[in-house]
Structures are given as structure tokens and as C-alpha cells.
Design a protein around this motif. Structure first.
Motif, mmCIF file in Angstrom:
data_model
loop_
_atom_site.group_PDB
_atom_site.id
_atom_site.type_symbol
_atom_site.label_atom_id
_atom_site.label_comp_id
_atom_site.label_asym_id
_atom_site.label_seq_id
_atom_site.Cartn_x
_atom_site.Cartn_y
_atom_site.Cartn_z
ATOM 1 N N HIS A 64 0.773 -1.396 -0.182
ATOM 2 C CA HIS A 64 0.033 0.079 0.006
ATOM 3 C C HIS A 64 0.766 1.320 0.113
ATOM 4 O O HIS A 64 0.675 2.236 0.768
ATOM 5 C CB HIS A 64 -1.012 0.118 1.133
ATOM 6 C CG HIS A 64 -2.245 0.721 1.049
ATOM 7 N ND1 HIS A 64 -3.352 0.146 0.205
ATOM 8 C CD2 HIS A 64 -2.339 2.316 1.255
ATOM 9 C CE1 HIS A 64 -4.267 1.219 0.018
ATOM 10 N NE2 HIS A 64 -3.883 2.360 0.630
ATOM 11 N N SER A 71 1.606 8.194 11.920
ATOM 12 C CA SER A 71 0.988 7.561 10.916
ATOM 13 C C SER A 71 0.300 8.709 9.764
ATOM 14 O O SER A 71 0.263 9.918 10.378
ATOM 15 C CB SER A 71 -0.220 6.683 11.515
ATOM 16 O OG SER A 71 -1.111 7.666 12.005
ATOM 17 N N GLY A 72 -0.261 8.259 8.757
ATOM 18 C CA GLY A 72 -0.976 9.398 8.113
ATOM 19 C C GLY A 72 -2.078 9.930 8.398
ATOM 20 O O GLY A 72 -2.258 11.258 8.561
ATOM 21 N N ALA A 73 -2.800 9.084 9.247
ATOM 22 C CA ALA A 73 -4.092 9.654 9.797
ATOM 23 C C ALA A 73 -3.839 10.677 11.032
ATOM 24 O O ALA A 73 -4.276 11.789 10.947
ATOM 25 C CB ALA A 73 -4.972 8.545 10.407
ATOM 26 N N ASN A 108 -2.516 13.873 9.242
ATOM 27 C CA ASN A 108 -3.579 14.843 8.847
ATOM 28 C C ASN A 108 -4.496 15.476 10.214
ATOM 29 O O ASN A 108 -4.935 16.651 10.034
ATOM 30 C CB ASN A 108 -4.604 13.974 7.891
ATOM 31 C CG ASN A 108 -4.186 13.768 6.541
ATOM 32 O OD1 ASN A 108 -3.215 14.723 6.349
ATOM 33 N ND2 ASN A 108 -4.339 12.666 6.290
ATOM 34 N N PHE A 130 -9.497 10.482 0.813
ATOM 35 C CA PHE A 130 -9.136 9.517 1.880
ATOM 36 C C PHE A 130 -8.255 10.230 2.834
ATOM 37 O O PHE A 130 -7.124 10.411 2.292
ATOM 38 C CB PHE A 130 -8.912 8.030 1.532
ATOM 39 C CG PHE A 130 -8.627 7.094 2.573
ATOM 40 C CD1 PHE A 130 -9.617 6.556 3.032
ATOM 41 C CD2 PHE A 130 -7.483 7.211 3.268
ATOM 42 C CE1 PHE A 130 -9.722 5.463 4.061
ATOM 43 C CE2 PHE A 130 -7.462 6.289 4.461
ATOM 44 C CZ PHE A 130 -8.342 5.613 4.908
ATOM 45 N N HIS A 131 -8.381 10.444 3.925
ATOM 46 C CA HIS A 131 -7.606 11.063 5.020
ATOM 47 C C HIS A 131 -7.148 10.263 5.951
ATOM 48 O O HIS A 131 -6.355 11.001 6.941
ATOM 49 C CB HIS A 131 -7.888 12.378 5.153
ATOM 50 C CG HIS A 131 -8.059 13.401 3.967
ATOM 51 N ND1 HIS A 131 -7.046 13.665 3.160
ATOM 52 C CD2 HIS A 131 -9.152 13.938 3.435
ATOM 53 C CE1 HIS A 131 -7.594 14.499 2.059
ATOM 54 N NE2 HIS A 131 -8.943 14.656 2.441
ATOM 55 N N GLY A 132 -7.758 9.109 6.347
ATOM 56 C CA GLY A 132 -7.422 8.366 7.397
ATOM 57 C C GLY A 132 -8.559 8.282 8.513
ATOM 58 O O GLY A 132 -9.721 8.429 8.044
ATOM 59 N N GLU A 176 -5.507 15.825 -1.633
ATOM 60 C CA GLU A 176 -4.440 14.972 -1.831
ATOM 61 C C GLU A 176 -3.943 15.351 -3.479
ATOM 62 O O GLU A 176 -4.979 15.748 -4.217
ATOM 63 C CB GLU A 176 -5.056 13.479 -2.142
ATOM 64 C CG GLU A 176 -5.314 12.798 -0.921
ATOM 65 C CD GLU A 176 -6.399 11.552 -1.073
ATOM 66 O OE1 GLU A 176 -5.765 10.499 -1.324
ATOM 67 O OE2 GLU A 176 -7.756 11.925 -1.088
ATOM 68 N N VAL A 199 -6.560 6.167 -2.653
ATOM 69 C CA VAL A 199 -7.692 5.335 -2.461
ATOM 70 C C VAL A 199 -9.016 5.558 -3.156
ATOM 71 O O VAL A 199 -9.651 4.695 -3.632
ATOM 72 C CB VAL A 199 -8.134 5.473 -0.779
ATOM 73 C CG1 VAL A 199 -9.355 4.643 -0.542
ATOM 74 C CG2 VAL A 199 -6.973 5.155 0.226
ATOM 75 N N ASP A 250 -2.320 16.847 1.654
ATOM 76 C CA ASP A 250 -2.024 15.432 2.124
ATOM 77 C C ASP A 250 -1.167 14.774 1.023
ATOM 78 O O ASP A 250 -1.709 14.359 0.107
ATOM 79 C CB ASP A 250 -3.409 14.719 2.219
ATOM 80 C CG ASP A 250 -3.498 13.522 2.652
ATOM 81 O OD1 ASP A 250 -2.269 12.872 2.692
ATOM 82 O OD2 ASP A 250 -4.681 12.779 3.184
ATOM 83 N N VAL A 281 0.411 11.965 2.057
ATOM 84 C CA VAL A 281 0.742 10.593 2.845
ATOM 85 C C VAL A 281 0.978 9.625 1.787
ATOM 86 O O VAL A 281 2.001 8.708 1.990
ATOM 87 C CB VAL A 281 -0.536 10.306 3.882
ATOM 88 C CG1 VAL A 281 -0.510 8.835 4.153
ATOM 89 C CG2 VAL A 281 -0.546 11.198 4.765
ATOM 90 N N GLN A 282 0.293 9.484 0.795
ATOM 91 C CA GLN A 282 0.237 8.473 -0.213
ATOM 92 C C GLN A 282 1.114 8.865 -1.460
ATOM 93 O O GLN A 282 1.912 8.396 -2.020
ATOM 94 C CB GLN A 282 -0.950 8.132 -0.877
ATOM 95 C CG GLN A 282 -0.893 6.839 -1.941
ATOM 96 C CD GLN A 282 -2.106 5.822 -1.736
ATOM 97 O OE1 GLN A 282 -2.239 5.066 -2.628
ATOM 98 N NE2 GLN A 282 -3.057 5.670 -0.961
ATOM 99 N N LYS A 288 3.188 6.876 4.997
ATOM 100 C CA LYS A 288 3.713 5.781 4.157
ATOM 101 C C LYS A 288 5.387 5.526 3.646
ATOM 102 O O LYS A 288 6.094 4.935 4.457
ATOM 103 C CB LYS A 288 3.040 5.823 2.694
ATOM 104 C CG LYS A 288 1.320 5.547 3.127
ATOM 105 C CD LYS A 288 0.436 5.270 2.176
ATOM 106 C CE LYS A 288 -1.070 5.292 2.367
ATOM 107 N NZ LYS A 288 -1.111 4.130 3.202
#
Ligand SMILES: Cc1ncc(COP(=O)(O)O)c(C=O)c1O
Length: 386
Positions: A37, A95-97, A100, A123-125, A177, A182, A210, A212-213, A239
Motif C-alpha cells: 500500500h 501515521s498518516g491519519a 492529517n 481519503f485522509h485516514g 491529495e 484510495v 495530504d 501521505v500516499q 507511508k
């Protein structure tokens, strides 16, 4: 005791990993086009990453944020250099959540406002505010519901403009994002991100990218938002940051001022996590992985575009998606169980590719060959059935 059963799992047990391959308990080798992921940035068990963590483990693994942790300063400096955001400030979490959650909270502390603009398919967590700003009712618990989130259609500039004209005084932040993960690999238009920048400046709102990904080099730029030529006020990261070692963080623009006690965490920025994150940045630099991601991504996207059976190939760098037509709906499963290749998905019909930034051209070709073979075999089967 048994596990709380929340994950739909494939019946595969991975016991070893190296680079872009993983092996199951029977020694079967899998090509990892999913990166657990989007987490595996520099490659599984990279020797430099292993050594840096091992060396750190021998010294000290953890102490709280109540003492000097020079590794955090070293990480901030390195991250500033590699990301090009040298004048930003770093807050570390896990973590990502959490990244955020802290970003949204920080924005509200900063400007004293409450409303958050988020977008369709975001998707933000799963923490309280992050999940409220996520466009998926199924994962928002009643206790997380709030009137403070305004959802707008992604990439809709007119709707964004109108929303600010109406609610600008209440809007604390916009969270977006650069490439939705996601949500199915949807790229934010440059003009959309530029408009977010302009409106946030005009109405004293905080632009939260965001990442994160889509961050940490995955898109072929350090932050995918860099493609639009804008600077966000806050970048959230996780991530790829630790290559599997849990760490998250936020980069904060210089005009946002800290205050003691404003944010905090027990584990965030611990010695071991910093060592892992430093190793990742060192390898990204040493192996030129951001430009590799761009090159490999371009090659892969072009090759995918020439395959008629799959539709709407899109993405940047090594964050790629394509639509799978109904007659090939088992493609992902077949790639995994017939060709031993992990890929990602986005409901209902998107295959997502999120391999390590260090994937080789040969491995990309291995994937493409398997993909072409699988599609051909599926079509052949359908012909026989018809
Ligand atoms: C864009 C984005 N933001 C936030 C998150 C949440 O990250 P985590 O699962 O580390 O809390 C994810 C996870 O998939 C993500 O893709």
C-alpha cells in the motif's frame, strides 16, 4: 484470544522480502507492484535501512520528547534539503491519519476558524477529524460526524470559488491529495491547486497537502503538489517516509508559529523511527530515486496505454491506475494467484500500481509481460465459453 476481524485478507503468508520481491512460507516469489500500500519506497529490507536501524537499536531505541533528540534535527535538515522546503518546520508523529489530524488541528489553532473543505473521493485516514474529512460514510462513526466539513466535487474550480465567497470567513483549511490514492488515482489539476492557494491566501485559510500516499517522491517530484508550482502551508506525510517503519510527519510553513503544548505525541520522532526515516532519505538521494520513479513511471504508463483491453491509464511517477472492464474483473486475482504479482485496487474497478521507487526496468517488463499474458488468457477462456 482471536484477532478482531476487520481486514479482508488474501490467504498468503509472506516470510521474506527484498527489493521489489517478497516470498511466502513455501518459498514462492512474488513481484510487489503494490508496495504494501505505497509504503515501500526504497525497496524491502534495503541493506542501508536495515543497518541504520540495527545500529540505532544498539544505542537507544526510544526516549520521550522531553529531551534533546539530535536525530530529529538531522532528519528535519535532510528532509528540508531533499524536499526543497528548507524553511519549513517539522513535527513528527506515527501515521498518516495522525499527520492529517494534527494538520487540521494546527490550522484551526493558527487561524481560530472551524470549517474544513474536503473533496469527493478523498481519503485522509481514520482518526476523528481525518475520517470526517474522508468521503466514505461507511467508515465514519456517529461520534465522528461533524458540521465542520464541507465536501466539494474534486477539481471543480467554480464550486470551490463559490464556497469561499459564501463561507470564506469560517474556512480554516482546505485538505487535498495531489493525486487521490484510495479514491482511484485521480490527479488534481494544476489550476485547481493554484486556485486553492489563491483562495487560502485571500481568506486566511490553511492549504493542507495530504501527501501521505502521493508524497515522498512517489509521483516523480518530492510532493505531487510541486507539479502545480504551488507551495502548501502544511504537507502531511507517512507511508514512504519509513519504508515500513511506522513514522509520519507534517511540514509546516514558516508563518505558522509553534507554541509549547500545542501538538504532542509520546512515540512520534523516536530515535529508531528517525534512524529509519534518515536511511530512507539517504537512499532516495544516493540512488536518485525520485527521478527513477519519474522515468520508470513514464515507461510503465506508456506501455500500459498501448494495451487496448484496459482503460483510462493515468498517474504520475509510480502512482498509476487504470480501469478494468467488467469482462476482466478477475484480473487482479489472476495476477496474484497465477502470476504471483501483488497489485493494489480501488473500488469498484481500478487497479492501482504503487511499487517501490527502486523497481528496475526488468521488473517493470516482468509485470507488463504477465499482464499481457493474463489478459490474453482471460480473453481466450471467454472465447471458448462463448
Ligand atoms: C492520502 C492518504 N491520507 C491518509 C492516509 C492514512 O494513513 P494511515 O493509514 O497511515 O493512518 C492514507 C492511507 O491510505 C492515505 O492514502
Amino acid at each position: 484470544m482471536k484477532l478482531f476481524d476487520v481486514y479482508p485478507v488474501n490467504n498468503i503468508t509472506i516470510t521474506k522480502a527484498q527489493g521489489s520481491y517478497v516470498w511466502d512460507e513455501n518459498g514462492v516469489q512474488y513481484l510487489d507492484m503494490y508496495g504494501g500500500h505505497a509504503v515501500i519506497s526504497i525497496g524491502h529490507t534495503h541493506p542501508h535501512w536495515v543497518k541504520r536501524i540495527e545500529d540505532q537499536l544498539e544505542k537507544i531505541a526510544f526516549y520521550s520528547n522531553s529531551i534533546n533528540i539530535p536525530l530529529q534535527v538531522e532528519l528535519a535538515e535532510k528532509l528540508g534539503k531533499v524536499s526543497g522546503k528548507e524553511d519549513y518546520q517539522l513535527f513528527l508523529c506515527n501515521s498518516g491519519a495522525e499527520a492529517n489530524e494534527n494538520a487540521l488541528k494546527l490550522a484551526s489553532f493558527h487561524n481560530g476558524k472551524k470549517k474544513i473543505v474536503a473533496f469527493s473521493k478523498s481519503f485522509h485516514g481514520r482518526t476523528s477529524l481525518a475520517v470526517a474529512a474522508t468521503d466514505n460514510k461507511n467508515i465514519v462513526a456517529p461520534v465522528n460526524e461533524t458540521d465542520n466539513i464541507i465536501f466539494l466535487p474534486f477539481n471543480d474550480e467554480a464550486a470551490l470559488q463559490e464556497c469561499f465567497e459564501k463561507n470564506g470567513k469560517q474556512i480554516s483549511s482546505v485538505i487535498v491529495e495531489g493525486i487521490q490514492g484510495v479514491g482511484g488515482i485521480n490527479i488534481a489539476n494544476d489550476s485547481f491547486l493554484k486556485l486553492i492557494r489563491t483562495l487560502c491566501d485571500k481568506y486566511n485559510a490553511v492549504y493542507i497537502a495530504d501527501s501521505v500516499q502521493c508524497g515522498y517522491g512517489r509521483s516523480g517530484q518530492f510532493f505531487s503538489h510541486d507539479y502545480a508550482g504551488v507551495n502548501a502551508d502544511v504537507y502531511t506525510m507517512a507511508k514512504g517516509m519509513g519504508n515500513g517503519f511506522p513514522i509520519g510527519g507534517i511540514l509546516i510553513a514558516p508563518h505558522i508559529k509553534p507554541k509549547h503544548g500545542m501538538l504532542g505525541t509520546t512515540f512520534g520522532g523516536n530515535h529508531l523511527a528517525c534512524a529509519a526515516a534518515l536511511a530512507v532519505l539517504e537512499v532516495i538521494e544516493e540512488e536518485n530515486l525520485i527521478s527513477m520513479a519519474k522515468q520508470r513511471g513514464m515507461y510503465l504508463i506508456n506501455k500500459l496505454k498501448s494495451i487496448d483491453a484496459i482503460k483510462n491509464v493515468r498517474g504520475k511517477g509510480l502512482m498509476i491506475g487504470f480501469d478494468v472492464p467488467e469482462e476482466l474483473k478477475d484480473l487482479k486475482k489472476k495476477l496474484l494467484f497465477d502470476h504471483f504479482i501483488f497489485t493494489g485496487e480501488a473500488k469498484p474497478n481500478v487497479i492501482r500500481l504503487l511499487p517501490s521507487l527502486a523497481i528496475t526496468r526488468k521488473q517493470v517488463d516482468e509485470f507488463l509481460d504477465a499482464l499481457n499474458d493474463t489478459i490474453a488468457a482471460m480473453k481466450e477462456e471467454q472465447k471458448v465459453e462463448a
